[in-house]
Design a protein around this motif. Structure first.
Motif, short mmCIF file in Angstrom:
data_model
loop_
_atom_site.label_atom_id
_atom_site.label_comp_id
_atom_site.label_asym_id
_atom_site.label_seq_id
_atom_site.Cartn_x
_atom_site.Cartn_y
_atom_site.Cartn_z
N SER A 286 -13.97 -37.27 30.43
CA SER A 286 -14.65 -37.00 31.69
C SER A 286 -16.15 -36.83 31.45
O SER A 286 -16.97 -37.38 32.18
CB SER A 286 -14.06 -35.73 32.33
N LYS A 287 -16.53 -36.08 30.42
CA LYS A 287 -17.94 -35.91 30.10
C LYS A 287 -18.56 -37.26 29.72
O LYS A 287 -19.71 -37.56 30.06
CB LYS A 287 -18.11 -34.90 28.97
N GLU A 288 -17.80 -38.05 29.00
CA GLU A 288 -18.29 -39.35 28.57
C GLU A 288 -18.58 -40.24 29.76
O GLU A 288 -19.63 -40.90 29.83
CB GLU A 288 -17.27 -40.00 27.65
N SER A 289 -17.65 -40.28 30.72
CA SER A 289 -17.82 -41.17 31.87
C SER A 289 -18.99 -40.75 32.75
O SER A 289 -19.75 -41.59 33.23
CB SER A 289 -16.53 -41.22 32.69
N ILE A 290 -19.18 -39.43 32.92
CA ILE A 290 -20.29 -38.97 33.74
C ILE A 290 -21.62 -39.21 33.03
O ILE A 290 -22.63 -39.58 33.65
CB ILE A 290 -20.12 -37.47 34.10
N THR A 291 -21.65 -39.02 31.69
CA THR A 291 -22.86 -39.31 30.92
C THR A 291 -23.23 -40.79 31.06
O THR A 291 -24.41 -41.14 31.20
CB THR A 291 -22.64 -38.97 29.44
N LYS A 292 -22.23 -41.64 31.03
CA LYS A 292 -22.48 -43.07 31.19
C LYS A 292 -23.10 -43.36 32.55
O LYS A 292 -24.09 -44.11 32.66
CB LYS A 292 -21.16 -43.83 31.03
N GLU B 44 -36.19 -34.87 28.35
CA GLU B 44 -35.61 -34.53 29.65
C GLU B 44 -34.17 -35.03 29.74
O GLU B 44 -33.29 -34.36 30.29
CB GLU B 44 -36.46 -35.12 30.77
N LEU B 45 -33.94 -36.23 29.21
CA LEU B 45 -32.56 -36.74 29.18
C LEU B 45 -31.68 -35.85 28.33
O LEU B 45 -30.55 -35.52 28.70
CB LEU B 45 -32.54 -38.17 28.62
N LEU B 46 -32.20 -35.48 27.15
CA LEU B 46 -31.42 -34.65 26.22
C LEU B 46 -31.08 -33.31 26.83
O LEU B 46 -29.98 -32.76 26.60
CB LEU B 46 -32.20 -34.45 24.92
N ASN B 47 -31.96 -32.74 27.61
CA ASN B 47 -31.70 -31.43 28.23
C ASN B 47 -30.51 -31.49 29.17
O ASN B 47 -29.79 -30.50 29.34
CB ASN B 47 -32.94 -30.95 28.98
N VAL B 48 -30.31 -32.65 29.78
CA VAL B 48 -29.16 -32.81 30.68
C VAL B 48 -27.89 -33.11 29.90
O VAL B 48 -26.82 -32.60 30.19
CB VAL B 48 -29.43 -33.94 31.71
N ILE B 49 -28.02 -33.92 28.85
CA ILE B 49 -26.84 -34.41 28.13
C ILE B 49 -26.32 -33.41 27.12
O ILE B 49 -25.10 -33.20 27.00
CB ILE B 49 -27.18 -35.74 27.41
N SER B 50 -27.22 -32.77 26.36
CA SER B 50 -26.77 -31.96 25.23
C SER B 50 -27.53 -30.64 25.16
O SER B 50 -28.75 -30.62 25.34
CB SER B 50 -26.94 -32.72 23.92
N PRO B 51 -26.81 -29.56 24.83
CA PRO B 51 -27.48 -28.25 24.71
C PRO B 51 -28.06 -28.02 23.33
O PRO B 51 -28.72 -27.01 23.10
CB PRO B 51 -26.33 -27.28 24.98
N ILE B 52 -27.81 -28.91 22.39
CA ILE B 52 -28.22 -28.69 21.00
C ILE B 52 -29.70 -28.99 20.85
O ILE B 52 -30.15 -30.12 21.07
CB ILE B 52 -27.39 -29.55 20.04
N ILE C 138 -19.98 -37.20 21.00
CA ILE C 138 -19.49 -36.98 22.36
C ILE C 138 -19.03 -35.52 22.54
O ILE C 138 -19.20 -34.93 23.60
CB ILE C 138 -18.34 -37.95 22.68
N ASP C 139 -18.46 -34.94 21.47
CA ASP C 139 -17.99 -33.55 21.55
C ASP C 139 -19.13 -32.58 21.82
O ASP C 139 -18.91 -31.46 22.29
CB ASP C 139 -17.29 -33.16 20.25
N ASN C 140 -20.36 -32.98 21.50
CA ASN C 140 -21.50 -32.09 21.66
C ASN C 140 -22.22 -32.27 22.99
O ASN C 140 -23.26 -31.64 23.21
CB ASN C 140 -22.49 -32.29 20.52
N ILE C 141 -21.70 -33.12 23.86
CA ILE C 141 -22.29 -33.25 25.18
C ILE C 141 -22.05 -31.96 25.96
O ILE C 141 -20.95 -31.39 25.93
CB ILE C 141 -21.69 -34.46 25.93
N SER C 142 -23.05 -31.53 26.65
CA SER C 142 -22.98 -30.25 27.37
C SER C 142 -21.95 -30.29 28.49
O SER C 142 -21.80 -31.31 29.19
CB SER C 142 -24.36 -29.92 27.95
N ASP C 143 -21.26 -29.16 28.70
CA ASP C 143 -20.34 -29.06 29.85
C ASP C 143 -21.09 -29.12 31.17
O ASP C 143 -20.51 -29.41 32.22
CB ASP C 143 -19.55 -27.75 29.76
N ASN C 144 -22.41 -28.85 31.11
CA ASN C 144 -23.21 -28.89 32.34
C ASN C 144 -23.24 -30.28 32.96
O ASN C 144 -23.52 -30.43 34.15
CB ASN C 144 -24.64 -28.44 32.05
N ILE C 145 -22.98 -31.29 32.13
CA ILE C 145 -23.00 -32.66 32.66
C ILE C 145 -21.93 -32.85 33.72
O ILE C 145 -22.05 -33.71 34.61
CB ILE C 145 -22.82 -33.69 31.51
#
Length: 546
Positions: free
Chosen positions: A367-373, A481-489, A517-524
């Motif tokens: 689900s995170k992957e599809s929304i990130t895409k 800015e993209l990274l802030n949305v995609i990943s919290p790291i 992909i496991d490190n994509i933020s839940d905020n996405i």
């Protein structure tokens, strides 16, 4: 590869229809089309041994009783040829033969298989010896090259050069050689042949040639790959050398050449030079019936295995399978299982039902992957899907036993190289805004085999082609800015790729980063996409034949 149905039929004792042969080729994995009695066959890169009548007959011998092309060869004694030749690169040219033939009373009309070849394939003729050379390549899969013997005066040598040379090709095109190139030299200073690709016009045969020197060699495929593309040369020989030819077929090929010459002219002199610079040991694989059955997925008895392997040219000795010299793609039990499966027919292997258990974590990741895409697509990025194999080998790489392309036999450990190649490809086509991403599994054996699903993002040039972004360039702030949305790291660094070693005229900075992909933020998950799927899709309806 194109081959005439009638040419195959000459060597098949039964009389199968063209449709029957086509069906059998499909079963063996060779996709093909038929037009006016000619097969146009798609041969995979690892099956260079099939690029000839001989190779296809070896495959079809599973279903039909076939004759051996080499039954009809010159059988008389051939005197040794004394030639001043030095091989300075035996790692590239492991074996080579030179054949001298002098003729007289040449009959201008072609006969038998040579006549059929030019009539049926509608190929333009050149001169007697070159025409036979082209036919021999079509028939046996082994390219040969013909020099007018009277134009060869002095010493011959083979070496890999790394200096600028010029070569006037057979077609009159001047080629400027650069970087490393394996070549044949006359008197150590004149390039008379870009090995495995094209010869020089200065030493080529003509319609008046009555004395010929024929070269028959094995070249390491890696030394030939890319040369025809680099120098814009259409070369059937290079196409075959790149995929690998039989190291041990030279004597038979030369004798077959002589036999065709003998049908058209009186031979006054024939001499042969042969040299092998490396000992060729056959590949041997331990025969294990249980392992083969496990890979194939059905029980095949030992006698059936023996029949299949013998028909394909393999030998079974001392409980080992001895691989024939023309099958450079066979090195493991999996390869042998594939051979048997082709013989049986994949459609004839029983289907077995299996279940895949999906856990909740994987569903959440997807689900995170599809929304990130969808997020990246809305930001003007394009998704690419790259070939998962590479020629790059490092300590973490996993090697594939039976790759489709033996020059790309390693699984990717990251996505960077593939995305960079796509960026360069687009830049060379005048794209001044390139924003790409790829989501794929990458593999590592450090220390055990692991699979990680990653997303790689690469960008360079303008932010976009619209009036708002046209004058803006991709930079660190934009990507952060993209990274802030995609990943919290916060430890992820954006890499700037150096253009010094890249063949591109663009000057804009290239930015790249890669995330698990496991490190994509839940905020996405809370991202409100503007992208919506259609509520329903149009269904296909078969068109009436009436």
């Amino acid at each position: 590869m194109k081959v005439a149905y009638s040419h195959l039929l000459k060597y098949i004792f039964s009389n199968p229809t063209i449709e029957d042969i086509s069906h059998k080729l499909f079963q063996l994995g060779h996709e093909n089309e038929i037009e006016n009695g000619i097969f146009d066959i798609e041969v995979t890169p690892n099956r260079g041994d099939c690029l000839s009548i001989l190779g296809l007959l070896r495959e079809l011998s599973i279903f039909y009783k076939t004759a051996d092309i080499f039954d009809n060869i010159y059988s008389k004694e051939i005197k040794p040829l004394e030639i001043d030749f030095i091989n300075h690169a035996p790692d590239i040219c492991e074996s080579i033969s030179f054949l001298q033939i002098d003729i007289e009373n040449l009959d201008g009309m072609y006969k038998d298989e040579l006549k059929d070849y030019f009539d049926d394939m509608q190929i333009k003729k050149n001169n007697f010896f070159t025409d036979i050379s082209n036919y021999i390549s079509y028939e046996t899969g082994q390219p040969t090259h013909c020099y007018d013997f009277k134009k060869i005066s002095g010493s011959l040598s083979f070496k890999e050069i790394n200096s600028p040379y010029r070569l006037m090709s057979l077609l009159g095109k001047e080629i400027k050689l650069s970087e490393n190139n394996p070549v044949f030299l006359l008197n150590n200073d004149e390039v008379i042949n870009l090995a495995g690709v094209v010869g020089s016009k200065n030493t080529s045969c003509s319609k008046e040639t009555k004395s010929v020197l024929i070269e028959c060699a094995y070249f390491n495929p890696e030394s030939i790959i890319g040369k025809s593309l680099k120098y814009d040369i259409q070369s059937d020989a290079a196409y075959k050398f790149e995929r690998g030819v039989d190291k041990l077929c030279h004597l038979k090929t030369m004798r077959r050449f002589i036999s065709i010459v003998e049908k058209h002219a009186k031979i006054t002199n024939v001499k042969l030079f042969q040299e092998n610079y490396k000992k060729t040991n056959p590949v041997k694989i331990k025969f294990d019936e249980n392992k083969l059955n496990n890979v194939i997925g059905m029980n095949v008895d030992e006698n059936s295995y023996k029949v299949f392997f013998e028909k394909l040219g393999f030998e079974l000795k001392n409980n080992e399978i001895v691989v024939p010299s023309h099958r450079g793609d066979i090195s493991s039990m999996n390869d042998l299982a594939e051979e048997v499966a082709r013989c049986i027919g994949y459609d004839n292997i029983p289907l077995k039902k299996f279940e895949i258990n999906f856990n909740k974590v994987k569903k959440q990741n997807y689900s995170k992957e599809s929304i990130t895409k969808e997020f990246l697509l809305e930001k003007g990025f394009y998704e690419v899907i790259n070939f998962p194999f590479t020629d790059k080998n490092n300590s973490k790489s996993i090697s594939i036993d039976n790759p489709l392309d033996k020059n790309r036999k390693f699984m990717r450990t990251d996505l960077k190289e593939s995305l960079l190649n796509k960026l360069i490809f687009n830049e060379k086509r005048q794209q001044d805004s390139v924003k790409l991403f790829e989501i794929s599994d990458v593999y590592s054996n450090d220390p055990d085999i692991t699979v990680n699903r990653k997303i790689g993002i690469i960008a360079s040039g303008r932010l976009g082609r619209n009036y708002v972004d046209f004058s803006k360039k991709v930079n660190e702030n934009y990507l952060e800015e993209l990274l802030n949305v995609i990943s919290p790291i916060k430890t992820i660094t954006i890499e700037i790729i150096d253009r010094k070693n890249i063949n591109s005229k663009m000057k804009d900075k290239i930015f790249y980063f890669e995330i698990d992909i496991d490190n994509i933020s839940d905020n996405i998950l809370s991202y409100k996409t503007q992208f919506t799927y259609p509520e329903r899709f149009k269904q296909y309806k078969q068109i009436s034949e009436q």
